[in-house]
Design an enzyme around this catalytic site. Sequence first.
Site, PDB file in Angstrom:
ATOM      1  N   MET A 156      13.714  -0.391 -10.075  1.00 35.11           N
ATOM      2  CA  MET A 156      14.587  -1.412 -10.303  1.00 35.11           C
ATOM      3  C   MET A 156      14.734  -2.266 -10.651  1.00 35.11           C
ATOM      4  O   MET A 156      15.720  -3.026 -10.244  1.00 35.11           O
ATOM      5  CB  MET A 156      15.958   0.211 -10.646  1.00 35.11           C
ATOM      6  N   ILE A 159      10.514  -5.920 -12.473  1.00 38.71           N
ATOM      7  CA  ILE A 159      10.012  -5.956 -13.660  1.00 38.71           C
ATOM      8  C   ILE A 159      10.402  -4.269 -14.604  1.00 38.71           C
ATOM      9  O   ILE A 159      10.579  -4.081 -15.483  1.00 38.71           O
ATOM     10  CB  ILE A 159       8.653  -5.884 -13.036  1.00 38.71           C
ATOM     11  N   THR A 233       1.509  -0.033 -13.586  1.00 36.93           N
ATOM     12  CA  THR A 233       0.805  -1.452 -13.871  1.00 36.93           C
ATOM     13  C   THR A 233       1.453  -2.208 -11.685  1.00 36.93           C
ATOM     14  O   THR A 233       1.083  -3.080 -11.839  1.00 36.93           O
ATOM     15  CB  THR A 233       1.440  -2.689 -14.883  1.00 36.93           C
ATOM     16  N   ARG A 235       0.651  -0.359  -8.514  1.00 36.65           N
ATOM     17  CA  ARG A 235      -0.112  -1.054  -6.767  1.00 36.65           C
ATOM     18  C   ARG A 235      -1.134   0.644  -7.024  1.00 36.65           C
ATOM     19  O   ARG A 235      -0.171   1.434  -7.141  1.00 36.65           O
ATOM     20  CB  ARG A 235      -0.014  -1.140  -5.696  1.00 36.65           C
ATOM     21  N   GLU A 264     -10.484  -1.299  -5.875  1.00 33.41           N
ATOM     22  CA  GLU A 264     -10.138  -2.435  -6.669  1.00 33.41           C
ATOM     23  C   GLU A 264     -11.787  -3.117  -6.070  1.00 33.41           C
ATOM     24  O   GLU A 264     -12.062  -4.189  -5.350  1.00 33.41           O
ATOM     25  CB  GLU A 264      -9.198  -3.247  -6.734  1.00 33.41           C
ATOM     26  N   HIS A 283      -6.657  -4.438 -13.501  1.00 34.86           N
ATOM     27  CA  HIS A 283      -5.582  -5.299 -12.796  1.00 34.86           C
ATOM     28  C   HIS A 283      -5.191  -6.528 -13.635  1.00 34.86           C
ATOM     29  O   HIS A 283      -5.564  -7.555 -12.561  1.00 34.86           O
ATOM     30  CB  HIS A 283      -5.936  -5.253 -11.725  1.00 34.86           C
TER      31      HIS A 283
HETATM   32  C1  GLV Z   1       0.038  -8.525  -9.182  1.00 34.75           C
HETATM   33  O1  GLV Z   1      -0.208  -7.866  -9.186  1.00 34.75           O
HETATM   34  C2  GLV Z   1       0.549  -9.250  -8.280  1.00 34.75           C
HETATM   35  O2  GLV Z   1       0.701  -9.134  -7.240  1.00 34.75           O
HETATM   36  O3  GLV Z   1       0.475 -10.177  -8.301  1.00 34.75           O
END
Ligand code: GLV
Length: 322
Positions: A156, A159, A233, A235, A264, A283
């Site tokens: 929480m 984002i 979104t 990791r 990745e 990503h």
């Molecule tokens: C994106 O994944 C970041 O960590 O900026």
Amino acid sequence: MKKVFVTHQLPGEKIHLLGQACELNVWMGPGLLPPATLREELAAAQGLVCMLTDRIDADLLAALPQLEFVSSMSVGVDHIDVAALTARGIPLGHTPGVLVETTADLAFSLMLAAARRIHEADRFMRDGHWGANNAWSPDFFTGKDVYGATLGIIGMGEIGQAMARRAQGFGMEVLGWNRSPRDVPGIASVSFEELLLRSDFVSVHVALTDETRGLLDAEAIALMKPGSVLVNTARGGIVDEQALARALSSGDLYAAGMDVFDTEPVPADNPLLQLPNVVVAPHIGSATQMTRARMADMAALNALAAARGEAMPQCANPEVYG
Ligand code: GLV
């Protein structure tokens, strides 16, 4: 003048200020910077401006006794051995805040796309399958309702909270779990297990750390509500991709929306890429022109402060300043 190695050409307006204060050596590409080149170019540098694709581990740092500061154009710092930097008193800059809404937009998009099968419908049309014998019918491309459903937010932070605000506009009940419990208006705080059991959609927003690696393992995925959707979104290392692929192909889970992966770029044999009910992105959570420029500016200003002997405005290991 301090020498600073920059591992990619940067957008934004502030990199020229760093260029006035330091001697910049900018990697011009193309593609990803090879680790051997990073090591070679860094040997002469006091400062580093890097991306999340550059691995800064203890082995590399041990070969760089002259390094004084690191600034990453990312909010996440799991590609960097933060403890090794901190032990040497090297400040690490990162870019919190500026990518919050942009990343939440992508998480919400993946949730909608996965629920309404937009990626499948797009491919279906482009592949020329939409015809008289394969057309509108009562169950043609039926998906899952987002409006009014229950969303579980794992993490929480900023984002996660931005995701919750979007969900409120969709009439969703929002549940949340955080490693250190916190009260956020509009989000009902529940246990990790309750969140998995009750949520129609689960969206991951924790940083990757030793504590969160494998948080959504086979056992946690098995607790998820049958027919639910997972969105990640944050990791890759947080979700067990093999267990997720199994749950998606057996139909235990309805779909997934994935922007981040264990490895990745993603190898072609990643099982998630074989599944029609997974919508994927490479990503790109923070990938808008405006946000990337803001991140680059923040990274440049962090490096500039360190080069001037000042505290970085956005430091991931502020304990180095005592
Ligand atoms: C994106 O994944 C970041 O960590 O900026």
